[in-house]
Design an enzyme around this catalytic site. Sequence first.
Site, PDB file in Angstrom:
ATOM      1  N   HIS A  65      -1.619  -0.057  -8.928  1.00 24.92           N
ATOM      2  CA  HIS A  65      -2.857   0.333  -8.267  1.00 24.92           C
ATOM      3  C   HIS A  65      -3.463   1.494  -9.050  1.00 24.92           C
ATOM      4  O   HIS A  65      -2.756   2.228  -9.744  1.00 24.92           O
ATOM      5  CB  HIS A  65      -2.589   0.768  -6.827  1.00 24.92           C
ATOM      6  CG  HIS A  65      -2.251  -0.366  -5.915  1.00 24.92           C
ATOM      7  ND1 HIS A  65      -2.316  -0.232  -4.549  1.00 24.92           N
ATOM      8  CD2 HIS A  65      -1.850  -1.636  -6.159  1.00 24.92           C
ATOM      9  CE1 HIS A  65      -1.971  -1.379  -3.980  1.00 24.92           C
ATOM     10  NE2 HIS A  65      -1.674  -2.241  -4.945  1.00 24.92           N
ATOM     11  N   GLU A  67      -4.464   4.441  -8.280  1.00 25.02           N
ATOM     12  CA  GLU A  67      -3.893   5.759  -8.023  1.00 25.02           C
ATOM     13  C   GLU A  67      -2.571   5.940  -8.773  1.00 25.02           C
ATOM     14  O   GLU A  67      -2.322   7.001  -9.351  1.00 25.02           O
ATOM     15  CB  GLU A  67      -3.655   5.955  -6.518  1.00 25.02           C
ATOM     16  CG  GLU A  67      -4.907   5.871  -5.682  1.00 25.02           C
ATOM     17  CD  GLU A  67      -5.194   4.465  -5.129  1.00 25.02           C
ATOM     18  OE1 GLU A  67      -5.831   4.391  -4.063  1.00 25.02           O
ATOM     19  OE2 GLU A  67      -4.801   3.458  -5.769  1.00 25.02           O
ATOM     20  N   CYS A  95      -3.590   3.066  -0.013  1.00 31.49           N
ATOM     21  CA  CYS A  95      -2.688   2.266   0.820  1.00 31.49           C
ATOM     22  C   CYS A  95      -1.389   3.045   1.038  1.00 31.49           C
ATOM     23  O   CYS A  95      -1.202   4.149   0.509  1.00 31.49           O
ATOM     24  CB  CYS A  95      -2.398   0.933   0.127  1.00 31.49           C
ATOM     25  SG  CYS A  95      -1.375   1.090  -1.363  1.00 31.49           S
ATOM     26  N   CYS A  98       0.488   3.898  -2.260  1.00 34.54           N
ATOM     27  CA  CYS A  98      -0.150   4.971  -3.023  1.00 34.54           C
ATOM     28  C   CYS A  98      -0.051   6.310  -2.296  1.00 34.54           C
ATOM     29  O   CYS A  98       0.149   7.352  -2.939  1.00 34.54           O
ATOM     30  CB  CYS A  98      -1.601   4.607  -3.321  1.00 34.54           C
ATOM     31  SG  CYS A  98      -1.714   3.199  -4.463  1.00 34.54           S
TER      32      CYS A  98
END
Length: 168
Positions: A65, A67, A95, A98
């Site tokens: 992801h 991040e 999420c 993360c």
Amino acid sequence: MTRKPPAPAPAGEHDEAWMRMALELARGAQLAGEVPVGAVVVGPAGELLGRGYNRTLLDADPSAHAEIVALRAAAWKLGNPRLGGCTLYATIEPCAMCAGALIQARIERLVYGADDPKAGALRSVPTLAAHPALNHAFAVTAGVLGAECGAVLKEFFRQRRADERRDA
């Protein structure tokens, strides 16, 4: 022992500029066929330490992801997995995975654009980062360029649904 969740952090003077960089990264992800999310990590002195965009398909990695990609780059640059004093800017509410990475990295502050009502783990679904049992908390500033960040995602999924209907 219970810990109070951190109070929302006020917007900083450079938040919009850093969020615009994250938005450009999100647009790059979209061009690569990824969900358009971008993130940057800024150090305590205002220096860019890491940046990333969603790469789950490109890397065949469910943890890639935006991040986490940005956190990895910042940690690599500093030679330290602890990013105390740093701020992460993300175009969407992180999420649970993360948010956990932000806790492990000891990020001082998170700034994000749009809420994620289906998977966001800070305000939308669970409030993971404010859980009293965790050993680290970080300040959160939400809604910086939120409409623009949300529009990029909405357009991406609108186009994806139109493509799926056309291909069906």
